[in-house]
Enzyme design. Structure first.
Site, mmCIF file in Angstrom:
data_model
loop_
_atom_site.group_PDB
_atom_site.id
_atom_site.type_symbol
_atom_site.label_atom_id
_atom_site.label_comp_id
_atom_site.label_asym_id
_atom_site.label_seq_id
_atom_site.Cartn_x
_atom_site.Cartn_y
_atom_site.Cartn_z
ATOM 1 N N GLY A 260 0.764 -1.243 0.000
ATOM 2 C CA GLY A 260 0.000 0.000 0.000
ATOM 3 C C GLY A 260 0.787 1.281 0.000
ATOM 4 C CD GLU A 298 0.918 -9.293 1.094
ATOM 5 O OE1 GLU A 298 0.760 -10.504 1.181
ATOM 6 O OE2 GLU A 298 -0.027 -8.487 1.020
ATOM 7 N N PRO A 299 4.887 -4.960 -0.903
ATOM 8 C CG PRO A 299 7.087 -4.219 -1.169
ATOM 9 C CD PRO A 299 6.250 -5.249 -0.445
ATOM 10 N N GLY A 300 3.659 -3.515 -3.879
ATOM 11 C CA GLY A 300 3.467 -3.683 -5.319
ATOM 12 C C GLY A 300 3.831 -2.382 -6.018
ATOM 13 C CB CYS A 367 -15.423 5.599 -28.380
ATOM 14 S SG CYS A 367 -14.645 5.308 -29.961
ATOM 15 C CE1 TYR A 396 -2.122 -2.778 -8.729
ATOM 16 C CE2 TYR A 396 -0.794 -1.015 -7.819
ATOM 17 C CZ TYR A 396 -1.366 -2.264 -7.703
ATOM 18 O OH TYR A 396 -1.170 -2.993 -6.569
HETATM 19 C C1 LIG Z 1 -2.701 -5.079 -4.145
HETATM 20 C C2 LIG Z 1 -2.190 -5.747 -2.943
HETATM 21 C C3 LIG Z 1 -0.929 -5.426 -2.445
HETATM 22 C C4 LIG Z 1 -0.063 -4.358 -3.056
HETATM 23 O O1 LIG Z 1 -0.563 -3.082 -2.895
HETATM 24 P P1 LIG Z 1 0.310 -1.850 -3.417
HETATM 25 O O2 LIG Z 1 -0.522 -0.677 -3.102
HETATM 26 O O3 LIG Z 1 0.514 -2.050 -4.860
HETATM 27 O O4 LIG Z 1 1.581 -1.885 -2.633
HETATM 28 C C5 LIG Z 1 -0.458 -6.128 -1.356
HETATM 29 N N1 LIG Z 1 -1.196 -7.098 -0.777
HETATM 30 C C6 LIG Z 1 -2.427 -7.425 -1.223
HETATM 31 C C7 LIG Z 1 -3.171 -8.489 -0.556
HETATM 32 C C8 LIG Z 1 -2.963 -6.765 -2.309
HETATM 33 O O5 LIG Z 1 -4.184 -7.083 -2.739
#
Ligand SMILES: *Cc1c(COP(=O)(O)O)cnc(C)c1O
Length: 448
Positions: A260, A298-300, A367, A396
């Site tokens: 997050g 869990e950084p995305g 469109c 994303y």
């Molecule tokens: C999407 C998600 C993340 C990553 O969130 P980011 O905002 O991209 O860091 C981590 N854990 C879970 C379970 C998610 O669904």
């Protein structure tokens, strides 16, 4: 075709800084300007990349990406040795990124059969895969068990029943239980996952019941709890609060506090740094957890966002009630702005240091009136054929691509040390047609 838009009288930039200067901390780490005055990433001219691979094109700074992964993995390990950093792969699920993340010491979080399959393809060992999902299918669970996925994050009792059915006698599966943290983080409604009414996880008072159910099952081992409070969070306190909440729910060997961390998309954004974020998480954990507890994040977005940009070509410009610059992409390859309202920063690849003289709506070619890239973009004399680079699209963007209006998914290229390598091919019209039962097979024109 060489018509140029009139100059807008009030366009200006802050403190006489060039667009490149203003976006320096938003653009990939390895960005520069070459002696022709062109924007470079990883030592390669973006104009040259656009000419070679076409547009729209996703470009990733591989060195910057690897450094960011290291700062997350090593930064957490220095502060909390028994730790693991999972790349939340939905933010950029391509084989090259799975492989790079694994090679930089990250484990991988997947949701769904496709992400699991891509991770396997990248060679990620099963014990470093964590499987998420609020509606896991029998097929996904079967593949997870067959591949030896280390940890499954349980979203409710149905997951436990499915897992039990998939596991042979004598086989065991580690699980984490996802709980709803009851934290409403200050982010866009579509990105908040931690509130009371979230579809993800179970409530605090369901934990004991599920723990009891699992304790009677010799195949399933509950090792800890998981929370995830949402995405693009721009302060550290909600993360500390998530740690305090989840650690108050019983004693476990493992706590996964989710992802997050927000990132900077525009020069006015000031997201916490990785260090500030890790300091807040670990400070909260220190007072509450024994040092041998395992701490997982869990950084995305914060792993991949800055390393990626998207290059588009200007297709047309016009002045009606407003001035428009239309580029050859849109909601099909960049859904985020329409979905969450996220603002992005544009820069021209051929003249990144030219002062903007035009304010225009930077729009796509799908469109929908909502197909807007940048509201009131400040650009230097945008013309047909210019390459517009959108900064911080590493997360994303590619993952949300679709075929709206028959659009084809862009290619993804990795750059570093002056070299480029193709990671994902551009989708072709043949790819688009492949799934359709076309006229040769069935005549759709004559049935009533
Ligand atoms: C999407 C998600 C993340 C990553 O969130 P980011 O905002 O991209 O860091 C981590 N854990 C879970 C379970 C998610 O669904």
């Amino acid at each position: 075709m060489t018509q140029t838009p009139p100059v807008h009288p009030t366009a200006s930039t802050a403190q006489g800084q060039t667009p490149f200067d203003r976006l320096r901390r938003i653009l990939p780490e390895e960005s520069g300007v070459n002696d022709k005055g062109e924007l470079t990433i990883g030592g390669v001219s973006v104009r040259a990349l656009a000419d070679e691979f076409g547009t729209p094109l996703h470009i990733f700074d591989e060195h910057g990406l690897r450094r960011q992964m290291r700062s997350l993995v090593q930064g957490l390990r220095e502060r909390w040795p028994n730790s693991e950093v999972l790349f939340a792969s939905k933010s950029m699920p391509i084989v090259a990124v799975y492989a790079i993340a694994a090679s930089e010491g990250m484990s991988i979080d997947v949701a769904g059969l496709g992400e699991l399959r891509l991770a396997i393809e990248a060679g990620v060992p099963g014990d470093r895969i964590y499987m998420h999902g609020n509606a896991k299918s029998d097929e996904e669970i079967a593949l997870a068990v067959a591949h030896g996925v280390g940890t499954v994050i349980i979203d409710g009792t149905d997951d436990i029943a499915r897992l039990d059915a998939a596991l042979a006698v004598g086989q065991t599966q580690r699980i984490l239980l996802r709980v709803i943290p009851n934290i409403d983080a200050d982010t866009h409604a579509t990105q908040a996952t931690g509130g009371e009414t979230s579809k993800f996880g179970v409530t605090f008072d369901q934990i004991a019941e599920i723990a009891k159910l699992v304790s009677h099952n010799s195949k399933i081992e509950l090792v800890g709890l998981h929370v995830h409070i949402g995405s693009q969070i721009l302060e550290t306190e909600p993360f500390a609060e998530a740690v305090r909440r989840v650690t108050s729910l019983g004693e476990f060997p493992v706590y996964d506090v989710g992802g997050g961390l927000g990132v900077n998309y525009t020069p006015t954004d000031h997201a916490p740094t990785v260090e500030e974020y890790l300091d807040a998480v670990v400070a909260a954990a220190r007072g509450l957890l024994p040092a041998d507890t395992k701490l997982i994040i869990e950084p995305g977005r914060s792993t991949v966002a800055r390393a990626g940009v998207t290059a588009y070509s200007v297709v047309t410009t016009k002045q009606t009630g407003r001035r428009f610059v239309a580029i050859n992409g849109g909601m099909a390859d960049h859904l985020d702005t329409a979905l969450t309202g996220q603002q992005y920063s544009p820069i021209l690849a051929d003249r990144p240091t030219a002062m903007p003289d035009t304010i225009a709506q930077l729009v796509g070619r799908q469109c929908e009136s909502g197909d807007l890239f940048v509201d009131n973009a400040h650009l230097p004399h945008p013309q047909i054929g210019d390459i517009v680079v959108l900064a911080a699209t590493g997360a994303y963007a590619y993952t949300l691509t679709n075929n709206y209006n028959g659009a084809l998914r862009p290619a993804v290229v990795f750059v570093g040390g002056g070299e480029a390598r193709l990671a994902v091919e551009r989708e072709s019209l043949d790819d688009l047609l492949r799934l359709h039962r076309v006229a040769a097979e069935h005549d759709w024109s004559t049935q009533i």
